[in-house]
Design a protein around this motif. Structure first.
Motif, mmCIF file in Angstrom:
data_model
loop_
_atom_site.group_PDB
_atom_site.id
_atom_site.type_symbol
_atom_site.label_atom_id
_atom_site.label_comp_id
_atom_site.label_asym_id
_atom_site.label_seq_id
_atom_site.Cartn_x
_atom_site.Cartn_y
_atom_site.Cartn_z
ATOM 1 N N ARG A 64 -33.571 -10.599 101.217
ATOM 2 C CA ARG A 64 -32.665 -10.134 102.270
ATOM 3 C C ARG A 64 -31.489 -11.085 102.455
ATOM 4 O O ARG A 64 -30.344 -10.654 102.607
ATOM 5 N N GLN A 91 -23.035 -5.668 110.569
ATOM 6 C CA GLN A 91 -23.621 -6.953 110.187
ATOM 7 C C GLN A 91 -23.409 -7.240 108.708
ATOM 8 O O GLN A 91 -23.136 -8.373 108.309
ATOM 9 N N LEU A 92 -23.526 -6.199 107.869
ATOM 10 C CA LEU A 92 -23.361 -6.370 106.429
ATOM 11 C C LEU A 92 -21.901 -6.332 105.997
ATOM 12 O O LEU A 92 -21.582 -6.629 104.841
ATOM 13 N N LEU A 132 -23.264 -9.227 99.430
ATOM 14 C CA LEU A 132 -22.444 -8.263 100.154
ATOM 15 C C LEU A 132 -21.352 -8.980 100.941
ATOM 16 O O LEU A 132 -20.242 -8.464 101.098
ATOM 17 N N HIS A 141 -25.142 -17.398 105.327
ATOM 18 C CA HIS A 141 -26.063 -16.698 104.427
ATOM 19 C C HIS A 141 -26.743 -17.690 103.476
ATOM 20 O O HIS A 141 -27.930 -17.543 103.167
ATOM 21 N N THR A 163 -29.157 -10.645 99.495
ATOM 22 C CA THR A 163 -28.421 -9.388 99.599
ATOM 23 C C THR A 163 -27.253 -9.536 100.566
ATOM 24 O O THR A 163 -26.124 -9.112 100.272
ATOM 25 N N GLN A 164 -27.507 -10.149 101.716
ATOM 26 C CA GLN A 164 -26.435 -10.376 102.676
ATOM 27 C C GLN A 164 -25.360 -11.288 102.092
ATOM 28 O O GLN A 164 -24.166 -11.112 102.357
ATOM 29 N N LEU A 176 -23.667 2.461 103.755
ATOM 30 C CA LEU A 176 -25.017 2.140 104.207
ATOM 31 C C LEU A 176 -25.928 3.358 104.089
ATOM 32 O O LEU A 176 -27.080 3.252 103.665
ATOM 33 N N LEU A 183 -23.601 -2.975 96.727
ATOM 34 C CA LEU A 183 -24.743 -2.467 97.479
ATOM 35 C C LEU A 183 -25.585 -1.532 96.616
ATOM 36 O O LEU A 183 -26.822 -1.568 96.658
#
Length: 212
Positions: free
Chosen positions: A108, A5-6, A115, A93, A111-112, A13, A131
């Protein structure tokens, strides 16, 4: 599934999760029925203020310099390399960030987003560094974030994706650098406010002791 997903490697991760464990923000229990759960303290804002107070203005500027180098480079490369599905994910996003109503949701979504920019640059090393930085400074970026701040953040990320979509590398870098500069300036200002609050409390305490 989360790594997919990221858009990052599984090993990256795992390193991020380990950083969160060291900060006491998550706890992992192994075995059947185990898993990773959030263990953030109830008074989250107080913890973030204390963490911000432990950093100097120079620390924050150094972090800003590193974020500028990483996100600026990632944005420029993304403008050259991003495929249409990756650009579409960046817009998603941004939409999620715009709709986010709490600091946690905004953090969140952002962050997505960052990334996603690194992933669109198709550089695993940049994604890994982004990250790592998010685990270090991500929560602070949304401390005392009001509606005006939120709207500015959404607009800045919108301009960045527009530059990436138009394949304008120099403009994408400029937008990313401006985004980080705004974040860093705001953190330095919050750090100054926290410092002045501490000084006032110490001064009030001294006056109270003298009066006794």
């Amino acid at each position: 599934r989360l790594a997919e997903q990221l858009g990052i490697a599984t090993v990256t991760l795992r390193e991020a999760l380990e950083a969160l464990r060291r900060q006491g923000l998550i706890r992992t229990r192994r075995g059947r029925g185990g898993g990773t759960v959030v263990t953030a303290p109830p008074d989250r804002v107080k913890g973030l203020v204390e963490r911000l107070s432990s950093l100097t203005a120079q620390d924050l500027r150094d972090l800003g310099d590193l974020r500028t180098a990483v996100l600026g480079t990632a944005a420029a490369l993304a403008a050259q390399r991003a495929m249409p599905p990756e650009v579409a994910r960046l817009w998603l996003h941004v939409e999620r960030l715009q709709a986010a109503g709490t600091p946690g949701e905004r953090r969140r979504a952002d962050t997505q987003f960052t990334l996603g920019v690194a992933a669109a640059a198709q550089s695993p090393r940049l994604a890994k560094e982004e990250l790592r930085m998010r685990s270090e400074v991500g929560d602070l970026l949304w401390l005392e974030h009001d509606t005006v701040d939120h709207n500015h953040s959404v607009a800045a990320r919108t301009h960045l994706v527009q530059a990436i979509e138009r394949a304008e590398g120099d403009e994408a870098r400029r937008q990313a650098e401006a985004l980080v500069a705004a974040d860093t300036g705001r953190l330095v200002q919050l750090r100054l406010q926290a410092y002045l609050t501490i000084i006032r409390h110490e001064s009030d305490g001294d006056q109270s002791r003298r009066s006794r």
